[in-house]
Design an enzyme around this catalytic site. Structure first.
Site, PDB file in Angstrom:
ATOM      1  N   GLU A  13       9.606  -7.884  -7.512  1.00  0.00           N
ATOM      2  CA  GLU A  13       8.637  -8.507  -8.414  1.00  0.00           C
ATOM      3  C   GLU A  13       9.106  -8.516  -9.871  1.00  0.00           C
ATOM      4  OE1 GLU A  13       4.436  -7.283  -7.153  1.00  0.00           O
ATOM      5  OE2 GLU A  13       5.716  -5.770  -6.228  1.00  0.00           O
ATOM      6  N   SER A 141       2.546  -8.509  -4.554  1.00  0.00           N
ATOM      7  CA  SER A 141       2.728  -9.951  -4.753  1.00  0.00           C
ATOM      8  C   SER A 141       3.006 -10.691  -3.450  1.00  0.00           C
ATOM      9  CB  SER A 141       3.865 -10.238  -5.761  1.00  0.00           C
ATOM     10  OG  SER A 141       3.519  -9.778  -7.037  1.00  0.00           O
ATOM     11  N   TYR A 209       1.678 -17.640  -7.545  1.00  0.00           N
ATOM     12  CA  TYR A 209       2.462 -17.895  -8.750  1.00  0.00           C
ATOM     13  C   TYR A 209       2.886 -19.345  -8.954  1.00  0.00           C
ATOM     14  CZ  TYR A 209       2.559 -12.862  -8.743  1.00  0.00           C
ATOM     15  OH  TYR A 209       2.183 -11.542  -8.729  1.00  0.00           O
ATOM     16  N   ARG A 248      -7.367  -3.237  -9.954  1.00  0.00           N
ATOM     17  CA  ARG A 248      -7.924  -4.425  -9.301  1.00  0.00           C
ATOM     18  C   ARG A 248      -7.834  -4.254  -7.793  1.00  0.00           C
ATOM     19  NH1 ARG A 248      -4.163  -8.392  -9.218  1.00  0.00           N
ATOM     20  NH2 ARG A 248      -4.255  -8.348  -6.944  1.00  0.00           N
ATOM     21  N   ASP A 250      -8.414  -5.733  -3.877  1.00  0.00           N
ATOM     22  CA  ASP A 250      -8.418  -6.977  -3.111  1.00  0.00           C
ATOM     23  C   ASP A 250      -9.210  -6.795  -1.828  1.00  0.00           C
ATOM     24  OD1 ASP A 250      -6.767  -8.071  -5.044  1.00  0.00           O
ATOM     25  OD2 ASP A 250      -4.927  -7.570  -3.959  1.00  0.00           O
ATOM     26  N   GLU A 262      -6.403  -3.380  -0.484  1.00  0.00           N
ATOM     27  CA  GLU A 262      -5.544  -2.523  -1.302  1.00  0.00           C
ATOM     28  C   GLU A 262      -6.067  -2.529  -2.729  1.00  0.00           C
ATOM     29  OE1 GLU A 262      -1.768  -4.825  -2.750  1.00  0.00           O
ATOM     30  OE2 GLU A 262      -2.027  -5.246  -0.614  1.00  0.00           O
ATOM     31  N   ASN A 264      -4.642  -2.238  -6.891  1.00  0.00           N
ATOM     32  CA  ASN A 264      -3.478  -2.385  -7.764  1.00  0.00           C
ATOM     33  C   ASN A 264      -3.715  -1.665  -9.082  1.00  0.00           C
ATOM     34  OD1 ASN A 264      -1.939  -4.785  -6.259  1.00  0.00           O
ATOM     35  ND2 ASN A 264      -4.123  -5.247  -6.270  1.00  0.00           N
ATOM     36  N   GLY A 268      -1.533  -8.064 -12.387  1.00  0.00           N
ATOM     37  CA  GLY A 268      -0.905  -9.104 -13.184  1.00  0.00           C
ATOM     38  C   GLY A 268      -1.596  -9.286 -14.522  1.00  0.00           C
TER      39      GLY A 268
END
Length: 305
Positions: A13, A141, A209, A248, A250, A262, A264, A268
């Site tokens: 990443e 990602s 992305y 964050r 998900d 999961e 984070n 991002g």
């Protein structure tokens, strides 16, 4: 302040990290800070000296190093404050097998999983039914994440993950709605609904992305009760892993029931990334979000958070 911006690294990443760092650097300059850059791939050995010359470090790394807690541990040695979580919480969150075990222990809903730490050989038969997802245990990602429809596809999917240097995690393929929820300080932010383009098999790397590959709606158009339930689960997961500052989570929502996939710890941070969109929904533009993350990091360093 003198801010050390840490970005790049050697994970798959890397380019995502460097892309986000450009916007962060501009924001820090607008906020009046003096910015120095450090890329661990080039100068990990110089991190301690650079951190001691700085008043604050802003970490924008994805995968390892960064989300594994290594950089945070070195900054702690140097006595340099930084945004986000410390080493232990960072590593627990990055390791999907470990974090899902904590979620299950705390009664938080997460899909079943199977941990595959090394190549199981040609006769391996997972206990989970097909189709399933194969993903790196410590990646992000959606790099090397694959939907596996049958046993003939599994060896290649696992091989790609092991070749990247990661262990593998298998989860059942569960169609549903994808949502994400951020935490800032001690509050859950509004949800984002994620709708990949019609030809995308899931919210994969391209969907995340490449422009036009998915639709992101914030606040998410979901019932208030579901939104509040997901926010409560997000805060509980954040606290269960001992996280700080921001994160964050998900989710997949199936038949009205949220499943935590999961969490984070270094989400991002381009101005159009998911967590900045959520912050904007509560009145924080990108510069205000960067400033708030620094405030939270300084408070944590003072023992106030």
């Amino acid at each position: 302040m003198r801010v050390l911006l840490i970005a790049g690294g050697w994970s798959p990443e890397r380019e995502v990290s460097l892309s986000g760092a450009r916007g962060i650097r501009r924001s820090l300059a607008r906020l009046g800070h003096e910015v120095a850059d450090l890329d661990p791939v080039a100068d990990l050995g110089g991190l301690l000296d650079a951190a001691r010359r700085a008043d604050f470090a802003f970490i924008n790394l994805h995968g390892a190093p960064g989300e594994d807690g290594l950089i945070q541990a070195m900054l702690d040695v140097a006595g340099c404050p930084y945004q986000g979580s410390g080493p232990a919480g960072s590593y627990l969150a990055l390791n999907k097998n470990a974090s899902k075990a904590v979620f299950r222990d705390r009664g938080l809903p997460t899909p079943d999983w199977e941990f595959v730490p090394r190549d199981p050989g040609p006769d391996f038969a997972p206990r989970l039914p097909y189709p399933l997802f194969a993903k790196p245990n410590t990646g992000g990602s959606s790099v090397c994440a694959t939907r596996v429809r049958g046993g003939d596809e599994l060896p290649a999917a696992l091989g790609a993950i092991f070749a990247s240097g990661c262990e593998a995690l298998l989860e059942p393929y569960l169609p549903g709605d994808e949502l994400t929820c951020g935490v800032l300080g001690d509050e859950a932010l509004p949800l984002v609904a994620i709708r990949p383009a019609g030809d995308a098999p899931f919210f994969d790397y391209a969907s995340k992305y490449e422009v036009g590959r998915c639709e992101e709606i914030c606040p998410a158009p979901v019932p208030r009760e579901l939104s509040e339930e997901i926010q409560a689960i997000t805060l509980a997961a954040h606290r269960a892993l001992g996280l700080s500052g921001y994160s964050r989570a998900d989710f997949l929502v199936r038949d009205g029931k949220p499943l935590l996939l999961e969490i984070n710890t270094l989400p991002g941070m381009t101005p159009t990334s998911l967590l900045p969109q959520e912050a904007a929904a509560v009145g924080l533009d990108f510069d205000a979000l960067i400033a708030r993350l620094m405030e939270l990091g300084l408070a944590r360093a003072r023992g106030e958070a």
